[in-house]
Design a protein around this motif. Structure first.
Motif, PDB file in Angstrom:
ATOM      1  N   ALA A   1      13.587  10.352  19.939  1.00 43.16           N
ATOM      2  CA  ALA A   1      14.572   9.261  19.817  1.00 43.16           C
ATOM      3  C   ALA A   1      14.363   8.455  21.126  1.00 43.16           C
ATOM      4  CB  ALA A   1      15.950   9.696  19.883  1.00 43.16           C
ATOM      5  N   ASP A   2      14.069   9.038  22.395  1.00 43.65           N
ATOM      6  CA  ASP A   2      13.862   8.141  23.555  1.00 43.65           C
ATOM      7  C   ASP A   2      12.568   7.458  23.448  1.00 43.65           C
ATOM      8  OD1 ASP A   2      16.039   8.837  24.557  1.00 43.65           O
ATOM      9  OD2 ASP A   2      15.262  10.695  25.924  1.00 43.65           O
ATOM     10  N   LEU A   3      11.472   8.139  22.859  1.00 44.92           N
ATOM     11  CA  LEU A   3      10.323   7.324  22.806  1.00 44.92           C
ATOM     12  C   LEU A   3      10.399   5.905  21.992  1.00 44.92           C
ATOM     13  CD1 LEU A   3       7.748  10.190  22.471  1.00 44.92           C
ATOM     14  CD2 LEU A   3       8.023   8.458  24.479  1.00 44.92           C
ATOM     15  N   ILE A   4      11.085   6.236  20.874  1.00 43.21           N
ATOM     16  CA  ILE A   4      11.362   4.904  19.833  1.00 43.21           C
ATOM     17  C   ILE A   4      12.336   3.818  20.759  1.00 43.21           C
ATOM     18  CG2 ILE A   4      12.729   4.278  17.878  1.00 43.21           C
ATOM     19  CD1 ILE A   4      11.829   6.695  16.619  1.00 43.21           C
ATOM     20  N   THR A   5      13.336   4.381  21.492  1.00 46.51           N
ATOM     21  CA  THR A   5      14.172   3.416  22.284  1.00 46.51           C
ATOM     22  C   THR A   5      13.234   2.714  23.188  1.00 46.51           C
ATOM     23  OG1 THR A   5      16.188   4.884  21.851  1.00 46.51           O
ATOM     24  CG2 THR A   5      16.101   3.194  23.997  1.00 46.51           C
ATOM     25  N   LEU A   6      12.623   3.578  24.215  1.00 48.20           N
ATOM     26  CA  LEU A   6      11.565   2.778  24.962  1.00 48.20           C
ATOM     27  C   LEU A   6      10.757   1.884  24.648  1.00 48.20           C
ATOM     28  CD1 LEU A   6      10.912   5.717  27.516  1.00 48.20           C
ATOM     29  CD2 LEU A   6      12.291   3.518  28.233  1.00 48.20           C
ATOM     30  N   MET A   7      10.158   2.243  23.267  1.00 41.06           N
ATOM     31  CA  MET A   7       9.226   1.188  22.830  1.00 41.06           C
ATOM     32  C   MET A   7       9.642   0.011  22.211  1.00 41.06           C
ATOM     33  SD  MET A   7       6.878   2.360  19.179  1.00 41.06           S
ATOM     34  CE  MET A   7       8.248   2.448  18.254  1.00 41.06           C
ATOM     35  N   ILE A   8      11.005  -0.092  21.640  1.00 43.39           N
ATOM     36  CA  ILE A   8      11.444  -1.044  21.155  1.00 43.39           C
ATOM     37  C   ILE A   8      12.395  -1.826  21.827  1.00 43.39           C
ATOM     38  CG2 ILE A   8      13.045  -1.981  19.190  1.00 43.39           C
ATOM     39  CD1 ILE A   8      10.628  -0.919  18.028  1.00 43.39           C
ATOM     40  N   VAL A   9      13.244  -1.272  22.884  1.00 43.22           N
ATOM     41  CA  VAL A   9      14.085  -1.666  23.525  1.00 43.22           C
ATOM     42  C   VAL A   9      13.336  -2.645  24.935  1.00 43.22           C
ATOM     43  CG1 VAL A   9      16.115  -1.704  25.211  1.00 43.22           C
ATOM     44  CG2 VAL A   9      15.776  -0.547  23.168  1.00 43.22           C
ATOM     45  N   ILE A  10      12.580  -2.117  25.566  1.00 45.03           N
ATOM     46  CA  ILE A  10      11.702  -2.708  26.479  1.00 45.03           C
ATOM     47  C   ILE A  10      10.354  -2.593  26.363  1.00 45.03           C
ATOM     48  CG2 ILE A  10      13.352  -1.922  28.187  1.00 45.03           C
ATOM     49  CD1 ILE A  10      11.331   0.287  29.181  1.00 45.03           C
ATOM     50  N   SER A  11       9.721  -2.373  25.135  1.00 43.38           N
ATOM     51  CA  SER A  11       8.312  -2.643  24.652  1.00 43.38           C
ATOM     52  C   SER A  11       7.476  -1.767  25.111  1.00 43.38           C
ATOM     53  CB  SER A  11       7.871  -4.148  24.508  1.00 43.38           C
ATOM     54  OG  SER A  11       6.936  -4.364  23.841  1.00 43.38           O
ATOM     55  N   ASP A  12       7.840  -0.597  25.704  1.00 42.11           N
ATOM     56  CA  ASP A  12       6.996   0.381  26.624  1.00 42.11           C
ATOM     57  C   ASP A  12       5.724   0.867  25.786  1.00 42.11           C
ATOM     58  OD1 ASP A  12       6.010   2.950  27.713  1.00 42.11           O
ATOM     59  OD2 ASP A  12       7.773   2.203  29.079  1.00 42.11           O
ATOM     60  N   ASN A  13       4.464   0.351  26.211  1.00 44.73           N
ATOM     61  CA  ASN A  13       3.417   0.649  25.432  1.00 44.73           C
ATOM     62  C   ASN A  13       2.996   2.184  25.441  1.00 44.73           C
ATOM     63  OD1 ASN A  13       2.919  -1.926  24.778  1.00 44.73           O
ATOM     64  ND2 ASN A  13       1.684  -2.441  26.706  1.00 44.73           N
ATOM     65  N   ALA A  14       3.196   2.915  26.745  1.00 40.38           N
ATOM     66  CA  ALA A  14       3.096   4.417  26.623  1.00 40.38           C
ATOM     67  C   ALA A  14       3.722   5.114  26.011  1.00 40.38           C
ATOM     68  CB  ALA A  14       3.105   4.886  28.545  1.00 40.38           C
TER      69      ALA A  14
ATOM     70  N   GLY B   1       0.523  -2.868  30.843  1.00 39.19           N
ATOM     71  CA  GLY B   1       1.246  -3.730  30.238  1.00 39.19           C
ATOM     72  C   GLY B   1       2.773  -3.416  30.393  1.00 39.19           C
ATOM     73  N   PHE B   2       3.439  -3.714  29.238  1.00 43.26           N
ATOM     74  CA  PHE B   2       5.009  -3.476  29.482  1.00 43.26           C
ATOM     75  C   PHE B   2       5.566  -2.329  29.459  1.00 43.26           C
ATOM     76  CE2 PHE B   2       4.971  -7.889  27.581  1.00 43.26           C
ATOM     77  CZ  PHE B   2       5.940  -8.477  28.565  1.00 43.26           C
ATOM     78  N   GLY B   3       6.525  -1.968  29.875  1.00 41.79           N
ATOM     79  CA  GLY B   3       7.076  -0.594  30.136  1.00 41.79           C
ATOM     80  C   GLY B   3       7.331  -0.061  31.537  1.00 41.79           C
ATOM     81  N   VAL B   4       7.897   1.184  31.512  1.00 43.62           N
ATOM     82  CA  VAL B   4       7.917   1.940  32.780  1.00 43.62           C
ATOM     83  C   VAL B   4       7.522   3.314  32.822  1.00 43.62           C
ATOM     84  CG1 VAL B   4      10.316   0.770  33.060  1.00 43.62           C
ATOM     85  CG2 VAL B   4      10.203   2.965  31.907  1.00 43.62           C
ATOM     86  N   LEU B   5       7.036   3.821  31.719  1.00 42.46           N
ATOM     87  CA  LEU B   5       6.702   5.105  31.754  1.00 42.46           C
ATOM     88  C   LEU B   5       5.139   5.358  32.593  1.00 42.46           C
ATOM     89  CD1 LEU B   5       7.122   6.622  28.026  1.00 42.46           C
ATOM     90  CD2 LEU B   5       8.334   6.976  30.295  1.00 42.46           C
ATOM     91  N   ARG B   6       4.506   4.308  32.653  1.00 41.22           N
ATOM     92  CA  ARG B   6       3.147   4.185  33.697  1.00 41.22           C
ATOM     93  C   ARG B   6       3.544   4.441  35.193  1.00 41.22           C
ATOM     94  NH1 ARG B   6       1.196  -1.233  35.068  1.00 41.22           N
ATOM     95  NH2 ARG B   6       2.790  -2.771  34.399  1.00 41.22           N
ATOM     96  N   GLU B   7       5.174   4.101  35.330  1.00 35.48           N
ATOM     97  CA  GLU B   7       5.560   4.071  36.846  1.00 35.48           C
ATOM     98  C   GLU B   7       6.094   5.453  37.125  1.00 35.48           C
ATOM     99  OE1 GLU B   7       4.387   2.028  38.822  1.00 35.48           O
ATOM    100  OE2 GLU B   7       3.979   0.431  37.356  1.00 35.48           O
TER     101      GLU B   7
ATOM    102  N   GLY C   1       6.402  -9.934  20.804  1.00 30.41           N
ATOM    103  CA  GLY C   1       5.034  -9.476  20.921  1.00 30.41           C
ATOM    104  C   GLY C   1       4.169 -10.698  21.773  1.00 30.41           C
ATOM    105  N   GLU C   2       3.411 -10.095  22.700  1.00 30.24           N
ATOM    106  CA  GLU C   2       2.757 -11.007  23.355  1.00 30.24           C
ATOM    107  C   GLU C   2       1.233 -10.516  23.945  1.00 30.24           C
ATOM    108  OE1 GLU C   2       4.415 -12.015  27.407  1.00 30.24           O
ATOM    109  OE2 GLU C   2       5.882 -12.114  25.848  1.00 30.24           O
ATOM    110  N   ILE C   3       0.077 -11.413  23.562  1.00 29.50           N
ATOM    111  CA  ILE C   3      -1.037 -10.942  24.177  1.00 29.50           C
ATOM    112  C   ILE C   3      -1.874 -12.359  24.688  1.00 29.50           C
ATOM    113  CG2 ILE C   3      -1.688  -8.908  23.013  1.00 29.50           C
ATOM    114  CD1 ILE C   3      -3.291 -10.847  21.170  1.00 29.50           C
ATOM    115  N   GLN C   4      -2.794 -12.329  25.360  1.00 27.19           N
ATOM    116  CA  GLN C   4      -3.401 -13.599  25.577  1.00 27.19           C
ATOM    117  C   GLN C   4      -3.539 -14.506  24.521  1.00 27.19           C
ATOM    118  OE1 GLN C   4      -6.999 -12.723  27.815  1.00 27.19           O
ATOM    119  NE2 GLN C   4      -5.943 -12.448  29.794  1.00 27.19           N
TER     120      GLN C   4
END
Length: 265
Positions: free
Chosen positions: A97-110, A81-87, A207-210
């Motif tokens: 702090a960085d995890l919170i930023t990634l979670m909110i700013v780009i909605s990173d699921n990881a 799904g959303f995010g960059v950490l899986r890449e 937020g979004e899902i099917q």
């Protein structure tokens, strides 16, 4: 005439032919008179639940269990799904702090799952209860659809979470400022903030899902002045059914954001 009366007067036409089922909650943070439509109907929260996870994580910082610069390991199996950490297979640890930023700013699921693993489900449940939630549960990690339990929320709970953050009842001042700063840097701005005039500010999380498209936000000017939560499910347009792409409901949600801002007077 107060905020609630002005907003209710403008909403009569807004619901005409609105796609899907809508859960809506909004109020002025000073006047505190709510406008509610289907606000207690339970739905899947999708990524709007990340605001609660952020507050729960920051409460752990407040309690001294972590510091914002504490590094924690990332999950070996990273959510899609959303995010960059899986890449980013070479990144194995990040700060809270960085995890919170990634979670909110780009909605990173990881990033979200890393925080959930370190904060724990009991602490998140305790935080939800303390913030006044009655229909919100976080019982499994994001994208872990085969795990037991469920993740649920309602528009009223989502509004309560943001209300308590904005009014300083969720976190101490320094961490409140941090959380609002992260929300203000949200990069997904295609719903509640999309139609706002230049003088408006919006602190939001989508937020979004099917079949579902959500957005929850604080709206104001130099400070948050109103809270609004719009949770829409049972959408049948092709982008919504796919779970990706721009849904026609985005413009309807953006219109609601504008109506909330105008009702502030």
């Amino acid at each position: 005439m107060g905020f609630a009366e002005r907003l209710e007067a403008s909403l009569d036409e807004a619901w005409r032919e609105f796609p899907g089922r809508v859960g809506f909650a909004a109020w002025d943070l000073d006047e505190r008179v709510p406008v509610l439509v289907g606000a207690q109907r339970e739905v899947h929260p999708a990524s709007t639940i990340k605001v609660l996870v952020m507050i729960a994580a920051l409460r752990e910082v407040q309690a001294g269990r972590f510091a914002l610069d504490t590094e924690v390991p990332l999950p070996a199996q990273r959510a899609g799904g959303f995010g960059v950490l899986r890449e980013l297979s070479g990144v194995h640890r990040l700060t809270i702090a960085d995890l919170i930023t990634l979670m909110i700013v780009i909605s990173d699921n990881a990033a979200t799952n890393a925080l959930v693993d370190n904060v724990g489900f009991p602490a998140i449940a305790s935080c939800a209860a303390d913030l006044g939630c009655v229909a919100t549960k976080v019982e499994r990690r994001l994208m872990d659809v085969d795990a037991p339990g469920c993740n649920t929320t309602c528009a009223l709970d989502q509004a309560r979470i943001l209300d308590r953050l904005a009014t300083g009842r969720a976190l101490p001042v320094e961490l409140t400022v941090h959380a609002l700063g992260v929300l203000s840097r949200q990069q997904i701005r295609d719903r509640l903030p999309a139609a706002l005039p230049g003088e408006a500010r919006c602190w939001n999380k989508t937020g979004e899902i099917q079949g579902s498209r959500h957005d929850v936000a604080l709206i104001g000017d130099d400070r948050p002045r109103a809270v609004v939560a719009v949770l829409v499910d049972e959408l049948t347009d092709e982008p919504s059914r796919r779970g990706a792409g721009r849904s026609p409901v985005y413009d309807r949600i953006a219109d609601l954001g504008l109506r909330v801002f105008r009702a502030l007077g």
